[in-house]
Scaffold this active site. Structure first.
Site, PDB file in Angstrom:
ATOM      1  N   CYS A 382      10.750  28.705  -0.561  1.00 41.10           N
ATOM      2  CA  CYS A 382       9.611  28.300   0.254  1.00 41.10           C
ATOM      3  C   CYS A 382       8.297  28.452  -0.521  1.00 41.10           C
ATOM      4  CB  CYS A 382       9.610  29.040   1.582  1.00 41.10           C
ATOM      5  SG  CYS A 382       8.714  28.105   2.842  1.00 41.10           S
ATOM      6  N   HIS A 508      14.669  27.775   3.738  1.00 38.92           N
ATOM      7  CA  HIS A 508      15.076  29.186   3.669  1.00 38.92           C
ATOM      8  C   HIS A 508      16.600  29.308   3.708  1.00 38.92           C
ATOM      9  CE1 HIS A 508      11.116  31.112   4.135  1.00 38.92           C
ATOM     10  NE2 HIS A 508      10.816  30.004   4.794  1.00 38.92           N
ATOM     11  N   GLU A 510      18.358  31.715   2.958  1.00 41.07           N
ATOM     12  CA  GLU A 510      18.809  33.063   3.360  1.00 41.07           C
ATOM     13  C   GLU A 510      19.247  33.115   4.823  1.00 41.07           C
ATOM     14  OE1 GLU A 510      15.716  32.193   2.618  1.00 41.07           O
ATOM     15  OE2 GLU A 510      14.198  33.276   3.776  1.00 41.07           O
TER      16      GLU A 510
END
Ligand code: GLN
EC number: 6.3.4.2
Length: 532
Positions: A382, A508, A510
Site C-alpha cells: 500500500c 493489502h 496480509e
C-alpha cells in the site's frame, strides 16, 4: 437453524478474548460445522477507520469493504472464512441506524429508547448475520469487559436472544483472569466470582468459563470456581500461555471444550478435519532456520498497528521452516544513506507496510532505494508501493521533489495522486477505496508466477493512486507494472526486472493470508529471503 455462542470478558481486558472466540470457531469447523463470527465494539465511532493506530491498532478490512477491529483478522485466520460487514457492529453503527429511523418517522410516534429500540437493532445484527451466512453457529464476541457502562445494551440484547431461543441454541462463554499474587504465587479466584456475579446481575448465567492465568489451574481451583460460579468442573477450561497462538484450539480440545460445547448445543458432530490444524502447528513449531526481516514504519513501538502483516510474515516463515525475527525500524530515524547502511546491514529482507501522512516518508523512500541498490528482497504494501514509486521517480528518473500529493500537494511530480472521484470527498469516515477489487496479473511477471493465476481479488484501504502519466518513464527505468485493475485502469502491483525480489502492491495481501493457506506474495517474499 443457527445456534449462537456469545463470548464475554471479565476481570480485565486484553486476556485474549478474540483468540478464545476464534479458537472456539476453529474447533467447531474441525467438527464439520459452518461458522460465522462477529464482534460487538461498544465505542461510539461508527468504525475504527477514523481512529489512530495508537488507540486501536490495525484496522482490518473485510472483502466487502468494512473497516473493522483487528480481532476479525484473528477470526479469519483461525476459521479460514472471509467475513463481511455483518461481522463488525459498533455502538456508533447501532445508534446511527436508530436515529436515522427516528428522523424518517419509522417509529410512528413512539418514544425511542435503549430498550427496545437499541437492543432490537443489536439483536437484528446477530439474526441477520445468521440468516445471511446460513452458518450452523454464529459466534459473537462482546468487546470490553463486563461492568463497563457501554457494554450494557449489548449484554441486555444477548440476554434477550437467550430467552427468545431454545435452551440448547444459545451458549454463553465468559473469559476471565485468575491473577497470581506476587511473592506467595497464590492464585486468586475472587475476581472471577465477582465477574460471574456482575454478569448474573445482567441476567446472564455463563455456561463456560475460560481462564487465563500464569499459574496452573488445578482441579481444586476449578472446584472452587465451580462452586461459586455454578458451572460444572468440565465447563472450566484454562487457556494456557502457548508459544504459538494457533495452539490455543488444541489446548482447548485437550481439555474437552469442543465436546462440552457440542453437548450443550445438543449436537453430535464428529471430528472431520483429520488433524490438519494439529499438523500445521507441529510443522510451525519445528521451524529451525532464522530470518531477520526489517519492518520499516512509523508505529514501530506499537506492533498491533501491523498485526496482520506480522502474522502473515510469521506464518509464511514457519511454513518455509523459518522463525522470523522482525527488526522494527522507525522510518523517522532513517536520515541519510550512511545511517541506512548501518541500520539495514544483516537483514535478509525489508518490508514497508501501509501508512498515512508525511511522518517517516523520506525514511521509507530510502529503504526502497537501499533494497533496490543492494539486491535485498523487498516487499512494499500500500503506502509501501507508493514510496517505491516515489523513490524510483526521485532517484532513478531524477525527478527532484517527486512525491505523493498526500504529502506535498504542490509537488512538481505528483507520482501518487488523488482520483477525481476522491477529490470531491470531504468526509474522512468510510470514504477510502475499500475492500475487494480485481487485479489482472501480467504474463511472465514474478507476481503472476507466484499467484499462478490470471486474475485475483485483493482487499484495499487507501485514497491515493499511482499517477499513470508517469508509467512510460518508469517502465523505461525497469519497472514492470505487473498487476492492473483493468476496470479503473489502476496500478495494483509493481516489480523490478533486474532484482532478486522486489515487489510492491497497492492492496493489502496480509488480510487474505492464512496460517493454513499462506498468501503467495508473503510466501514468495519469505522464500526469496531464505535463498538470499
Ligand atoms: N496513505 C496512502 C493512501 O491513502 C496509503 C494508505 C495505506 O497504506 N493503507 O493512499
Amino acid at each position: 437453524m443457527t445456534k449462537f455462542i456469545f463470548v464475554t470478558g471479565g476481570v480485565v481486558s486484553g486476556i485474549g478474548k478474540g483468540i478464545t472466540a476464534a479458537s472456539i470457531g476453529r474447533m467447531l469447523k474441525d467438527r464439520g460445522l459452518t461458522v460465522f463470527m462477529q464482534k460487538f465494539d461498544p465505542y461510539l465511532n461508527i468504525d475504527p477507520g477514523t481512529m489512530s493506530p495508537y488507540q486501536h491498532g490495525e484496522v482490518f478490512v473485510t472483502k466487502d469493504g468494512a473497516e473493522t477491529d483487528l480481532d476479525l483478522g484473528h477470526y479469519e485466520r483461525f476459521i479460514d472464512e472471509e467475513l463481511t460487514k455483518r461481522a463488525s457492529i459498533t455502538t456508533g453503527k447501532v445508534y446511527s441506524k436508530v436515529i436515522n429511523k427516528e428522523r424518517r418517522g419509522d417509529y410512528n410516534g413512539q418514544t425511542v429508547q435503549v430498550i427496545p429500540h437499541i437492543t432490537d437493532e443489536i439483536k437484528n445484527a446477530v439474526y441477520k448475520a445468521a440468516k445471511e451466512s446460513k452458518a450452523d453457529i454464529v459466534i459473537t464476541e462482546i468487546g470490553g469487559t463486563v461492568g463497563d457502562i457501554e457494554s450494557l445494551p449489548f449484554l441486555e440484547s444477548i440476554r434477550q436472544i437467550h430467552s427468545e431461543n431454545e435452551q440448547d441454541d444459545v451458549l454463553f462463554v465468559h473469559t476471565v483472569l485468575v491473577p497470581q499474587i506476587p511473592g506467595s504465587d497464590e492464585l486468586k479466584t475472587k475476581p472471577t466470582q465477582h465477574s460471574f456475579k456482575e454478569l448474573m446481575s445482567n441476567g446472564i448465567k455463563t455456561d463456560i468459563i475460560i481462564i487465563r492465568s500464569d499459574g496452573e489451574i488445578t482441579d481444586s481451583i476449578k472446584k472452587k470456581i465451580s462452586l461459586f460460579c455454578d458451572v460444572p468442573v468440565d465447563a472450566i477450561v484454562q487457556s494456557k500461555n502457548v508459544e504459538l497462538i494457533y495452539e490455543v484450539p488444541l489446548v482447548f480440545k485437550d481439555q474437552g471444550l469442543d465436546k462440552y460445547i457440542l453437548k450443550k448445543l445438543n449436537l453430535d458432530n464428529e471430528i472431520i478435519s483429520q488433524n490438519s490444524w494439529e499438523n500445521m502447528v507441529e510443522r510451525f513449531k519445528s521451524a529451525d532456520k532464522n530470518l531477520n526481516i526489517g519492518l520499516v514504519g512509523k508505529y514501530t513501538e506499537l506492533h498491533d498497528a501491523y498485526l496482520s502483516v506480522i502474522q502473515a510474515l510469521f506464518d509464511a516463515g514457519y511454513e518455509n521452516g523459518a522463525k522470523i525475527d522482525i527488526k522494527w525500524i522507525n522510518a523517522e530515524e532513517l536520515e541519510d544513506e550512511k545511517n541506512v547502511n548501518e541500520v539495514f546491514k544483516d537483514l535478509d529482507g525489508i518490508i514497508v507496510p501501509g501508512g498515512f501522512g508525511s511522518r517517516g516518508t523520506d525514511g521509507m523512500v530510502l529503504s526502497s532505494k537501499y533494497a533496490r541498490e543492494n539486491n535485498i528482497p523487498f516487499f512494499g504494501i500500500c503506502y509501501g508501493m507508493q514510496v517505491v514509486l516515489i523513490d524510483l521517480a526521485r532517484n532513478v528518473l531524477g525527478f527532484k521533489g517527486a512525491n505523493s500529493t498526500e504529502i506535498d500537494p504542490d509537488t512538481k511530480y505528483p507520482i501518487i495522486d488523488l482520483l477525481e472521484n476522491q477529490e470531491e470527498i470531504d468526509e474522512i469516515g468510510g470514504t477510502l477505496r475499500l475492500g475487494n477489487y480485481e487485479c489482472s496479473l501480467q504474463e511472465g511477471s514474478k507476481a503472476r508466477s507466484l499467484y499462478n493465476e490470471e486474475k485475483v481479488l485483493e482487499r484495499h484501504r487507501h485514497r491515493y493512486e499511482f499517477n499513470n502519466d508517469y508509467k512510460e518513464d518508469l517502465e523505461k527505468a525497469g519497472v514492470v507494472f505487473s498487476g492492473i485493475n483493468e476496470e479503473l485502469n489502476l496500478v495494483e502491483i509493481v516489480e523490478l526486472k533486474e532484482h532478486k525480489h522486489f515487489i510492491a502492491c497497492q492492496f493489502h495481501p496480509e488480510f487474505k493470508s492464512r496460517p493454513n493457506r499462506i498468501h503467495p506474495l508473503f510466501d514468495g517474499f519469505v522464500k526469496s529471503c531464505i535463498n538470499k
